[in-house]
Design a protein around this motif. Structure first.
Motif, PDB file in Angstrom:
ATOM      1  N   TRP A  57      -9.089   1.706  -9.517  1.00  0.00           N
ATOM      2  CA  TRP A  57      -9.304   0.575 -10.435  1.00  0.00           C
ATOM      3  C   TRP A  57      -8.572  -0.635  -9.880  1.00  0.00           C
ATOM      4  O   TRP A  57      -7.488  -0.502  -9.310  1.00  0.00           O
ATOM      5  N   TRP A  58      -9.164  -1.800 -10.042  1.00  0.00           N
ATOM      6  CA  TRP A  58      -8.508  -3.052  -9.654  1.00  0.00           C
ATOM      7  C   TRP A  58      -7.751  -3.594 -10.859  1.00  0.00           C
ATOM      8  O   TRP A  58      -8.347  -3.861 -11.894  1.00  0.00           O
ATOM      9  N   TYR A  59      -6.427  -3.704 -10.720  1.00  0.00           N
ATOM     10  CA  TYR A  59      -5.563  -4.188 -11.796  1.00  0.00           C
ATOM     11  C   TYR A  59      -4.985  -5.556 -11.447  1.00  0.00           C
ATOM     12  O   TYR A  59      -4.662  -5.826 -10.286  1.00  0.00           O
ATOM     13  N   ASP A  60      -4.811  -6.397 -12.469  1.00  0.00           N
ATOM     14  CA  ASP A  60      -4.037  -7.617 -12.291  1.00  0.00           C
ATOM     15  C   ASP A  60      -2.607  -7.216 -11.976  1.00  0.00           C
ATOM     16  O   ASP A  60      -2.099  -6.213 -12.517  1.00  0.00           O
ATOM     17  N   ARG A  61      -1.945  -7.981 -11.145  1.00  0.00           N
ATOM     18  CA  ARG A  61      -0.552  -7.665 -10.773  1.00  0.00           C
ATOM     19  C   ARG A  61       0.357  -7.602 -11.998  1.00  0.00           C
ATOM     20  O   ARG A  61       1.242  -6.769 -12.079  1.00  0.00           O
ATOM     21  N   ALA A  62       0.116  -8.496 -12.967  1.00  0.00           N
ATOM     22  CA  ALA A  62       0.968  -8.543 -14.157  1.00  0.00           C
ATOM     23  C   ALA A  62       0.852  -7.286 -15.006  1.00  0.00           C
ATOM     24  O   ALA A  62       1.713  -7.024 -15.842  1.00  0.00           O
ATOM     25  N   ALA A  63      -0.198  -6.486 -14.800  1.00  0.00           N
ATOM     26  CA  ALA A  63      -0.398  -5.271 -15.585  1.00  0.00           C
ATOM     27  C   ALA A  63       0.432  -4.097 -15.068  1.00  0.00           C
ATOM     28  O   ALA A  63       0.522  -3.067 -15.722  1.00  0.00           O
ATOM     29  N   LEU A  64       1.051  -4.254 -13.881  1.00  0.00           N
ATOM     30  CA  LEU A  64       1.739  -3.137 -13.237  1.00  0.00           C
ATOM     31  C   LEU A  64       3.180  -3.468 -12.905  1.00  0.00           C
ATOM     32  O   LEU A  64       3.561  -4.620 -12.749  1.00  0.00           O
ATOM     33  N   ARG A  65       3.971  -2.399 -12.778  1.00  0.00           N
ATOM     34  CA  ARG A  65       5.329  -2.536 -12.220  1.00  0.00           C
ATOM     35  C   ARG A  65       5.584  -1.354 -11.304  1.00  0.00           C
ATOM     36  O   ARG A  65       5.047  -0.263 -11.492  1.00  0.00           O
ATOM     37  N   ALA A  66       6.370  -1.644 -10.272  1.00  0.00           N
ATOM     38  CA  ALA A  66       6.684  -0.610  -9.285  1.00  0.00           C
ATOM     39  C   ALA A  66       7.726   0.345  -9.818  1.00  0.00           C
ATOM     40  O   ALA A  66       8.494   0.028 -10.690  1.00  0.00           O
ATOM     41  N   ILE A  76       0.847  -1.184   0.000  1.00  0.00           N
ATOM     42  CA  ILE A  76       0.000   0.000   0.000  1.00  0.00           C
ATOM     43  C   ILE A  76       0.892   1.247   0.000  1.00  0.00           C
ATOM     44  O   ILE A  76       1.869   1.319   0.736  1.00  0.00           O
ATOM     45  N   GLY A  77       0.569   2.192  -0.872  1.00  0.00           N
ATOM     46  CA  GLY A  77       1.345   3.424  -0.987  1.00  0.00           C
ATOM     47  C   GLY A  77       2.402   3.394  -2.071  1.00  0.00           C
ATOM     48  O   GLY A  77       2.953   4.431  -2.413  1.00  0.00           O
ATOM     49  N   ASP A  78       2.696   2.197  -2.626  1.00  0.00           N
ATOM     50  CA  ASP A  78       3.694   2.112  -3.701  1.00  0.00           C
ATOM     51  C   ASP A  78       3.236   2.908  -4.922  1.00  0.00           C
ATOM     52  O   ASP A  78       2.036   2.965  -5.229  1.00  0.00           O
ATOM     53  N   SER A  79       4.194   3.499  -5.611  1.00  0.00           N
ATOM     54  CA  SER A  79       3.929   4.122  -6.906  1.00  0.00           C
ATOM     55  C   SER A  79       4.084   3.043  -7.970  1.00  0.00           C
ATOM     56  O   SER A  79       5.043   2.266  -7.941  1.00  0.00           O
ATOM     57  N   VAL A  80       3.143   2.992  -8.914  1.00  0.00           N
ATOM     58  CA  VAL A  80       3.174   1.983  -9.966  1.00  0.00           C
ATOM     59  C   VAL A  80       2.874   2.614 -11.310  1.00  0.00           C
ATOM     60  O   VAL A  80       2.257   3.680 -11.396  1.00  0.00           O
ATOM     61  N   VAL A  81       3.345   1.957 -12.366  1.00  0.00           N
ATOM     62  CA  VAL A  81       3.037   2.339 -13.742  1.00  0.00           C
ATOM     63  C   VAL A  81       2.582   1.084 -14.471  1.00  0.00           C
ATOM     64  O   VAL A  81       2.787  -0.037 -13.986  1.00  0.00           O
ATOM     65  N   LEU A  82       1.984   1.276 -15.624  1.00  0.00           N
ATOM     66  CA  LEU A  82       1.569   0.131 -16.422  1.00  0.00           C
ATOM     67  C   LEU A  82       2.796  -0.615 -16.944  1.00  0.00           C
ATOM     68  O   LEU A  82       3.762   0.002 -17.393  1.00  0.00           O
ATOM     69  N   ALA A  83       2.738  -1.935 -16.890  1.00  0.00           N
ATOM     70  CA  ALA A  83       3.832  -2.772 -17.376  1.00  0.00           C
ATOM     71  C   ALA A  83       3.676  -3.001 -18.878  1.00  0.00           C
ATOM     72  O   ALA A  83       2.583  -2.844 -19.435  1.00  0.00           O
ATOM     73  N   GLU A  84       4.766  -3.381 -19.518  1.00  0.00           N
ATOM     74  CA  GLU A  84       4.704  -3.753 -20.921  1.00  0.00           C
ATOM     75  C   GLU A  84       3.722  -4.913 -21.066  1.00  0.00           C
ATOM     76  O   GLU A  84       3.734  -5.842 -20.273  1.00  0.00           O
ATOM     77  N   GLY A  85       2.850  -4.846 -22.040  1.00  0.00           N
ATOM     78  CA  GLY A  85       1.873  -5.899 -22.268  1.00  0.00           C
ATOM     79  C   GLY A  85       0.632  -5.813 -21.392  1.00  0.00           C
ATOM     80  O   GLY A  85      -0.172  -6.738 -21.352  1.00  0.00           O
ATOM     81  N   TYR A  86       0.445  -4.678 -20.710  1.00  0.00           N
ATOM     82  CA  TYR A  86      -0.700  -4.518 -19.806  1.00  0.00           C
ATOM     83  C   TYR A  86      -2.033  -4.731 -20.528  1.00  0.00           C
ATOM     84  O   TYR A  86      -3.016  -5.147 -19.929  1.00  0.00           O
ATOM     85  N   GLN A  87      -2.068  -4.464 -21.832  1.00  0.00           N
ATOM     86  CA  GLN A  87      -3.316  -4.557 -22.582  1.00  0.00           C
ATOM     87  C   GLN A  87      -3.896  -5.970 -22.553  1.00  0.00           C
ATOM     88  O   GLN A  87      -5.107  -6.148 -22.691  1.00  0.00           O
ATOM     89  N   SER A  88      -3.057  -6.977 -22.373  1.00  0.00           N
ATOM     90  CA  SER A  88      -3.537  -8.358 -22.370  1.00  0.00           C
ATOM     91  C   SER A  88      -3.925  -8.834 -20.972  1.00  0.00           C
ATOM     92  O   SER A  88      -4.267  -9.997 -20.790  1.00  0.00           O
ATOM     93  N   CYS A  89      -3.878  -7.954 -19.989  1.00  0.00           N
ATOM     94  CA  CYS A  89      -4.196  -8.314 -18.602  1.00  0.00           C
ATOM     95  C   CYS A  89      -5.615  -7.883 -18.252  1.00  0.00           C
ATOM     96  O   CYS A  89      -5.841  -6.736 -17.874  1.00  0.00           O
ATOM     97  N   SER A  90      -6.561  -8.789 -18.405  1.00  0.00           N
ATOM     98  CA  SER A  90      -7.941  -8.558 -18.004  1.00  0.00           C
ATOM     99  C   SER A  90      -8.433  -7.237 -18.581  1.00  0.00           C
ATOM    100  O   SER A  90      -8.362  -7.013 -19.784  1.00  0.00           O
ATOM    101  N   ASP A  91      -8.910  -6.330 -17.718  1.00  0.00           N
ATOM    102  CA  ASP A  91      -9.493  -5.064 -18.166  1.00  0.00           C
ATOM    103  C   ASP A  91      -8.587  -3.872 -17.881  1.00  0.00           C
ATOM    104  O   ASP A  91      -9.047  -2.741 -17.782  1.00  0.00           O
ATOM    105  N   ALA A  92      -7.282  -4.108 -17.776  1.00  0.00           N
ATOM    106  CA  ALA A  92      -6.338  -3.046 -17.399  1.00  0.00           C
ATOM    107  C   ALA A  92      -6.394  -1.847 -18.346  1.00  0.00           C
ATOM    108  O   ALA A  92      -6.283  -0.701 -17.905  1.00  0.00           O
ATOM    109  N   ALA A  93      -6.583  -2.093 -19.633  1.00  0.00           N
ATOM    110  CA  ALA A  93      -6.595  -0.988 -20.602  1.00  0.00           C
ATOM    111  C   ALA A  93      -7.791  -0.060 -20.393  1.00  0.00           C
ATOM    112  O   ALA A  93      -7.758   1.096 -20.810  1.00  0.00           O
TER     113      ALA A  93
END
Length: 106
Positions: free
Chosen positions: A97-106, A52-69
């Motif tokens: 928004w609820w993101y799959d873990r694979a859609a994000l990187r710290a 909790i509190g981490d800064s995150v950005v979208l990971a490469e390939g986020y578009q294929s992770c559920s509804d991340a896009a």
């Protein structure tokens, strides 16, 4: 533990924030089981640890992770982790928004 296999019984350890009705979830599983394993396989789980509190950005390939896009976080924007579970609740631009873990990187 190990992932569940068809026929295994499991227990929900924590809520991922999804609010899909049980009937819809069961239908989604039935439809996924009808496809080939490759077509219905979810993206590989992320091994990154988030807090909790981490800064995150979208990971490469986020578009294929559920509804991340469809979420409020856009490429290059930084979001904040609000809740951690199987999925991550992230705030960006005043929206959550609820993101799959694979859609994000710290």
């Amino acid at each position: 533990g190990d992932p569940l296999r068809p026929g295994d019984v499991g227990q929900v350890a924590e809520d991922d924030g999804s609010d899909m009705p049980l009937g819809d979830a069961l239908e989604a599983l039935r439809v996924a089981d009808a496809g080939t394993p490759e077509a219905s396989a979810p993206p590989a789980p992320s091994t990154a640890l988030f807090a909790i509190g981490d800064s995150v950005v979208l990971a490469e390939g986020y578009q294929s992770c559920s509804d991340a896009a469809a979420g409020p976080l856009k490429p290059g924007e930084v979001g904040k982790v609000l809740q951690v579970g199987r999925r991550l609740h992230v705030s960006s631009g005043g929206r959550g928004w609820w993101y799959d873990r694979a859609a994000l990187r710290a």
